[in-house]
Design a protein around this motif. Structure first.
Motif, short mmCIF file in Angstrom:
data_model
loop_
_atom_site.label_atom_id
_atom_site.label_comp_id
_atom_site.label_asym_id
_atom_site.label_seq_id
_atom_site.Cartn_x
_atom_site.Cartn_y
_atom_site.Cartn_z
N TYR A 262 -30.68 28.07 10.60
CA TYR A 262 -29.66 28.46 11.57
C TYR A 262 -28.36 28.73 10.80
O TYR A 262 -27.93 27.90 9.99
CB TYR A 262 -29.44 27.36 12.59
N LYS B 289 -24.31 29.83 10.99
CA LYS B 289 -23.12 30.05 11.80
C LYS B 289 -22.50 31.41 11.46
O LYS B 289 -22.55 31.86 10.30
CB LYS B 289 -22.11 28.93 11.56
N LEU C 212 -29.89 23.67 0.23
CA LEU C 212 -30.31 23.65 1.63
C LEU C 212 -31.69 23.01 1.78
O LEU C 212 -31.92 22.20 2.68
CB LEU C 212 -30.32 25.07 2.20
N HIS D 269 -30.98 19.95 3.74
CA HIS D 269 -31.24 20.47 5.09
C HIS D 269 -29.98 20.94 5.82
O HIS D 269 -30.09 21.46 6.93
CB HIS D 269 -32.01 19.46 5.94
N VAL D 270 -28.83 20.73 5.23
CA VAL D 270 -27.59 21.25 5.81
C VAL D 270 -26.58 21.44 4.69
O VAL D 270 -26.45 20.59 3.81
CB VAL D 270 -27.02 20.31 6.90
N ARG E 144 -22.23 19.81 3.93
CA ARG E 144 -22.48 18.72 4.86
C ARG E 144 -21.37 18.54 5.88
O ARG E 144 -21.61 18.13 7.02
CB ARG E 144 -22.70 17.42 4.09
N GLY F 104 -21.66 22.28 8.01
CA GLY F 104 -22.96 22.65 8.56
C GLY F 104 -23.10 24.14 8.83
O GLY F 104 -23.64 24.55 9.86
N ARG G 188 -28.16 25.34 8.42
CA ARG G 188 -28.95 24.17 8.80
C ARG G 188 -30.42 24.56 8.84
O ARG G 188 -30.78 25.59 9.39
CB ARG G 188 -28.50 23.68 10.19
N GLU H 4 -34.44 23.47 9.75
CA GLU H 4 -35.34 22.60 10.49
C GLU H 4 -36.75 23.18 10.41
O GLU H 4 -36.92 24.39 10.23
CB GLU H 4 -34.92 22.48 11.96
#
Length: 219
Positions: free
Chosen positions: A95, A97, A116, A120-121, A124, A127, A130, A132
């Motif tokens: 994802y 932004k 990443l 995972h983000v 930090r 964010g 991200r 998943e």
């Protein structure tokens, strides 16, 4: 709002079965990282890729790099009319932004992707990116578009400007572009197939043409 999904992107850490290959081990050593922490890259790991299934299409983070630069720097994104997502070959969803600025330098981009996968983000505190676990169909259901279009050379031929008009007429259209170098999608992709040219095009060219056509009607 146009939702752009770069699907089946060839972005992944070096798979376990080739981490001891000299091409991988030497590259990781030069980078000061463990083999499992670096991104698979056909430029550096070409010999090792021969030992992987579908090795001829894997290890292409450069494709995603160019696609993201074009999409996130587009007029549509600057005007707040675009959302960008990445789906990887191993069913991870990234994802992004809208205010994210992808590094123009390729090596810095690879380093960002390595962070990443590890954390995972990134970063930090903000964010901006991200990651998943998730399948493409799950992402589409989450977006809940009122139209899904798959860019495909065997799709219905539509001029970019006409396709842009179709996208602009919808509230939440989703456009899926393959993030791999050649061949077809590995799995069945939901949506209406659309072609904007008689011959195959690079993924980033498709993104440019689609966004340009869309911007002509909404910006």
């Amino acid at each position: 709002m146009l939702h752009l999904v770069i699907a089946e992107a060839e972005l992944e850490p070096v798979p376990e079965q080739i981490r001891d290959h000299p091409a991988v081990a030497n590259y990781a050593r030069r980078r000061g990282k463990r083999p499992g922490e670096v991104i698979l890259d056909s430029t550096y790991h070409h010999a090792a890729l021969k030992k992987l299934a579908e090795g001829e299409r894997r290890g292409r983070p450069d494709i995603l790099h160019i696609c993201l630069l074009n999409a996130l720097e587009s007029i549509a994104n600057k005007e707040g009319k675009l959302r960008v997502y990445v789906h990887t070959r191993n069913d991870e969803i990234i994802y992004i932004k809208a205010e994210t600025r992808i590094p123009r330098n390729y090596n810095r981009f690879v380093g960002l992707m390595e962070s990443l996968f590890k954390n995972h983000v990134v970063p930090r505190d903000l964010g901006l990116l991200r990651m998943e676990e998730g399948r493409l169909t799950e992402l589409i259901n989450e977006i809940n578009p009122d139209g899904v279009f798959v860019m495909h050379e065997e799709g219905i031929h539509t001029k970019p400007v006409d396709f842009g008009k179709i996208l602009a007429s919808l509230e939440r259209p989703a456009v899926i572009v393959g993030g791999f170098p050649h061949g077809d999608f590995r799995s069945k992709i939901p949506g209406k197939k659309v072609s904007i040219y008689r011959k195959s095009l690079m993924a980033w060219v498709v993104i440019n043409e689609v966004l340009s056509g869309f911007e002509g009607w909404v910006v």
